[in-house]
Design an enzyme around this catalytic site. Structure first.
Site, mmCIF file in Angstrom:
data_model
loop_
_atom_site.group_PDB
_atom_site.id
_atom_site.type_symbol
_atom_site.label_atom_id
_atom_site.label_comp_id
_atom_site.label_asym_id
_atom_site.label_seq_id
_atom_site.Cartn_x
_atom_site.Cartn_y
_atom_site.Cartn_z
ATOM 1 N N PHE A 86 7.164 -3.599 25.788
ATOM 2 C CA PHE A 86 6.984 -3.277 24.366
ATOM 3 C C PHE A 86 7.669 -4.333 23.494
ATOM 4 C CE2 PHE A 86 8.035 -0.826 20.482
ATOM 5 C CZ PHE A 86 6.766 -0.394 20.153
ATOM 6 N N ASP A 158 13.882 1.440 29.866
ATOM 7 C CA ASP A 158 13.449 2.112 28.643
ATOM 8 C C ASP A 158 12.532 3.260 29.074
ATOM 9 O OD1 ASP A 158 12.160 2.949 26.330
ATOM 10 O OD2 ASP A 158 11.905 0.929 25.523
ATOM 11 N N TYR A 183 11.704 11.016 19.689
ATOM 12 C CA TYR A 183 10.600 11.595 18.906
ATOM 13 C C TYR A 183 9.266 11.616 19.638
ATOM 14 C CZ TYR A 183 10.323 6.554 18.012
ATOM 15 O OH TYR A 183 10.290 5.197 18.164
ATOM 16 N N LYS A 184 9.268 11.309 20.933
ATOM 17 C CA LYS A 184 7.996 11.384 21.651
ATOM 18 C C LYS A 184 7.926 12.732 22.370
ATOM 19 C CE LYS A 184 6.854 6.501 21.975
ATOM 20 N NZ LYS A 184 7.915 5.759 21.279
ATOM 21 N N ARG A 332 -5.009 6.623 23.036
ATOM 22 C CA ARG A 332 -3.989 7.266 23.877
ATOM 23 C C ARG A 332 -3.860 8.745 23.522
ATOM 24 N NH1 ARG A 332 1.572 4.158 22.985
ATOM 25 N NH2 ARG A 332 1.244 5.120 20.952
HETATM 26 C C1 LIG Z 1 8.634 1.642 24.913
HETATM 27 C C2 LIG Z 1 9.215 1.689 23.536
HETATM 28 N N1 LIG Z 1 10.447 1.207 23.341
HETATM 29 C C3 LIG Z 1 11.010 1.225 22.111
HETATM 30 C C4 LIG Z 1 10.333 1.724 21.023
HETATM 31 C C5 LIG Z 1 10.954 1.634 19.661
HETATM 32 O O1 LIG Z 1 11.737 2.710 19.353
HETATM 33 P P1 LIG Z 1 12.571 2.775 18.002
HETATM 34 O O2 LIG Z 1 11.592 2.720 16.887
HETATM 35 O O3 LIG Z 1 13.269 4.093 18.120
HETATM 36 O O4 LIG Z 1 13.519 1.638 17.948
HETATM 37 C C6 LIG Z 1 9.056 2.258 21.181
HETATM 38 C C7 LIG Z 1 8.346 2.833 20.031
HETATM 39 O O5 LIG Z 1 7.295 3.389 20.110
HETATM 40 C C8 LIG Z 1 8.492 2.230 22.479
HETATM 41 O O6 LIG Z 1 7.251 2.682 22.677
#
Ligand SMILES: Cc1ncc(COP(=O)(O)O)c(C=O)c1O
Length: 360
Positions: A86, A158, A183-184, A332
């Site tokens: 990501f 992650d 929040y997921k 998705r």
């Molecule tokens: C795999 C992954 N890592 C990190 C993040 C970013 O998270 P944050 O906005 O809480 O920093 C996301 C956001 O969707 C994500 O999908």
């Protein structure tokens, strides 16, 4: 949204903010919320009760965990990740390398096979998302962690697209550091705080690159010099968001009442049903499963490849089917086992089929 959210927020606003004001930090136990949230999440990710806290967002926690891991392997050169990781994960690792004065550099694997072969004695940290945010491909957490440790490297995972959907056992897999979104699948609400995990063996040696006062050994002594708190507390930075923590707690209280294995079984059931219905109902209209077929190789969501995905997505959202687009052609579907029912999967498929059958 958990039904108890309104009541809990109301309580924080009135008994807390209005009546207690700053005394609320102690009277209402607001200072304990990052730990309380962590204790409730721990069984879902196979962590000990004192190994997890909620704070900041995932990006900041990635920065803290990766910097801590790198400092523990400072004599080694490489952060090994995937080019498909990501965006935020990559930006943070690249920034740490750029600021390391040439000490650290990135290595990018093209896929999982490539990755295992690339772990060597120069690898400082293997740094990966457990589940791919586009197609939901899931790594083998235990095998990669083992391979990294066999070469003396550490791991930072992650867990954003896995926590609260699929079974994760961090301590059994011997994971060093991990982070994830609140929040997921955890249903912590919009902008919920993220979590971080530190294996007990590192909790006294790992240091925070953001040494804030809330992570100080004696927070209320207001000392001019930083001394890290014992244990996971040292990874707190500054004041935590009480309202967001309260909302996240409403969800994590529900999780605490549920047997994790039952929930993961439900996620599996929902996922298998969706795959079956995609094959049977949607394939004749050109839509295809774009995630791995094997459940153990998938994370929380399932991706569908469709032509004109953007138009199909708009229509789905208009008709109340919750989903998201990853361009150019992936839609998705996040299968949140806490709230989603089997009938929702059937109804969702019927709606997609109708849209594909009658394009306009
Ligand atoms: C795999 C992954 N890592 C990190 C993040 C970013 O998270 P944050 O906005 O809480 O920093 C996301 C956001 O969707 C994500 O999908």
């Amino acid at each position: 949204m958990p039904k108890s959210v309104r009541r809990k927020l109301e309580q924080v606003l009135t008994a807390g903010w209005r009546d207690s004001r700053s005394r609320g930090w102690f009277q209402q136990h607001w200072l304990d919320l990052p730990f309380e949230l962590g204790r409730r999440l721990a069984p879902l990710i196979g962590a000990g009760a004192d190994d997890v806290i909620f704070c900041d967002n995932t990006s900041i926690n990635l920065f803290k965990m990766l910097a801590a891991a790198l400092a523990l392997r400072s004599e080694r050169r490489f952060i090994l990740t995937e080019s498909a990781n990501f965006g935020t994960d990559l930006y943070i690792a690249e920034a740490l390398c750029e600021r390391s004065g040439g000490r650290h550099a990135m290595r990018y694997a093209a896929d999982a096979v490539d990755l295992s072969a690339m772990i060597d004695s120069e690898t400082a940290v293997v740094y990966l998302s457990l589940v791919d945010y586009r197609d939901s491909r899931r790594h083998d957490l235990a095998a990669i962690t083992r391979a990294a440790h066999a070469q003396g490297a550490l791991v930072v995972w992650d867990l954003s697209h896995a926590a609260g959907a699929v079974a994760i056992d961090l301590l059994t897999a011997d994971v060093d550091f991990a982070v994830g979104c609140g929040y997921k699948y955890l249903c912590g609400g919009p902008g919920a705080p993220a979590f971080l995990f530190v294996h007990p063996r590192w909790q006294q040696d790992a240091v925070s690159i953001i040494p804030g006062w809330m992570g100080h050994a004696d927070m209320l002594a207001f000392e001019p010099t930083y001394r890290p708190a014992a244990g996971i507390r040292r990874f707190l930075t500054g004041t935590s968001p009480v309202l967001a923590n309260t909302i996240a707690l409403a969800a994590l209280e529900i999780w605490a009442e549920i047997e994790p294995a039952a929930l993961f079984a439900k996620h599996r059931g929902l996922s298998e049903l969706l795959v079956q219905l995609i094959d049977r109902e949607l394939a004749p209209f050109g839509a295809k499963l774009a995630s791995p077929r094997d459940y153990d190789q998938r994370g929380g969501h399932i991706a569908l490849a469709v032509n004109n995905a953007e138009t199909v997505l708009d229509q789905l959202l208009q008709r109340g089917v919750q989903c998201s687009l990853r361009k150019p052609q992936l839609i998705r579907f996040g299968l949140a086992p806490l709230g989603l029912r089997y009938v929702d999967v059937w109804d969702g498929i019927a709606t997609i089929k109708d849209i594909l059958q009658h394009p306009h």
